[in-house]
Design a protein around this motif. Structure first.
Motif, short mmCIF file in Angstrom:
data_model
loop_
_atom_site.label_atom_id
_atom_site.label_comp_id
_atom_site.label_asym_id
_atom_site.label_seq_id
_atom_site.Cartn_x
_atom_site.Cartn_y
_atom_site.Cartn_z
N ALA A 35 -2.40 6.37 -4.14
CA ALA A 35 -1.78 5.07 -4.40
C ALA A 35 -1.02 4.15 -3.17
N PRO A 36 -1.46 3.10 -2.68
CA PRO A 36 -0.05 2.06 -2.07
C PRO A 36 1.18 1.57 -2.44
N THR A 37 2.48 2.08 -2.29
CA THR A 37 3.75 1.89 -2.61
C THR A 37 3.52 0.54 -1.34
N ASP A 38 5.22 0.17 -1.79
CA ASP A 38 5.63 -1.41 -0.71
C ASP A 38 5.51 -0.72 0.10
N GLU A 39 6.05 0.31 1.59
CA GLU A 39 6.43 0.62 2.35
C GLU A 39 4.49 1.47 2.76
N THR A 40 4.18 1.64 2.03
CA THR A 40 2.79 1.95 2.70
C THR A 40 2.06 -0.25 3.68
N VAL A 41 2.01 -0.33 2.29
CA VAL A 41 1.88 -2.14 1.94
C VAL A 41 1.69 -2.73 3.43
#
Length: 197
Positions: free
Chosen positions: A55-61
């Motif tokens: 699930a994407p986090t702000d960091e991965t986005v």
């Protein structure tokens, strides 16, 4: 005698330097640029695939956005060398250059196959509307610049290396799929479903 030998050697060297390099030099530059871009784009697609496993986090986005910007930069960076292929005239490709066309075709196809895979991966990842909205501009740009870069290369091959045209034919289908992805991405954000074959 020594002077005569020196004179002949100098004359021979001068003639060698004056001899033009065989073939159509913009092809060499384009082939190198395409190969480099293919490698970098593959790396970015692999990175995005890993980032989308969870699930994407702000960091991965943010990382996905950076990868998409990098892909865009690589494709855009081909612009000058691709346009130079349009100057192809009476200077044919050398035998050595013709022998390199199959590898050029593989790298060329690889770029657009990677872009197609990237688009499919992101649009089918089940991202929330909010997350998709954050990466939509970067994704839309990557998908939109594919065809304008591909067309001059396809036109060049038809004229300069007609014997190898079939190697480039699969790109046409890939470009159609990418265009379908463009339509999908710029459509409504809600209810995203991947419909490209």
């Amino acid at each position: 005698m020594q002077f005569a030998t020196f004179f002949l050697a100098a004359l021979s060297m001068g003639s060698a330097l004056a001899t033009p390099i065989a073939g159509f030099q913009p092809f060499d530059q384009a082939a190198t640029a395409v190969a480099t871009a293919h490698t970098v784009i593959q790396e970015q697609v692999a990175s995005i695939n890993i980032l989308l496993k969870d699930a994407p986090t702000d960091e991965t986005v943010t990382k996905i956005q950076k990868s998409l910007v990098t892909v865009t930069a690589q494709v855009s960076g081909l612009h000058a060398s691709v346009l130079a292929l349009g100057d192809f005239g009476s200077t044919p490709l050398s035998d050595a250059q013709l022998a390199e066309v199959p590898e050029f075709a593989e790298n060329f196809k690889g770029i657009f196959i990677s872009i197609e895979a990237l688009g499919k991966k992101i649009t089918s990842a089940g991202l929330s509307v909010d997350v998709f909205a954050q990466i939509k501009p970067e994704l839309q740009l990557v998908l939109s610049i594919a065809s304008p870069i591909a067309r001059p290369i396809l036109a060049f091959v038809k004229v300069a290396a007609a014997i190898h045209v079939k190697l480039f034919t699969p790109v046409t289908t890939v470009l159609v799929n990418i265009q379908s992805l463009v339509t999908l991405v710029i459509g409504p954000l809600s209810g995203l479903k991947l419909t490209v074959a």
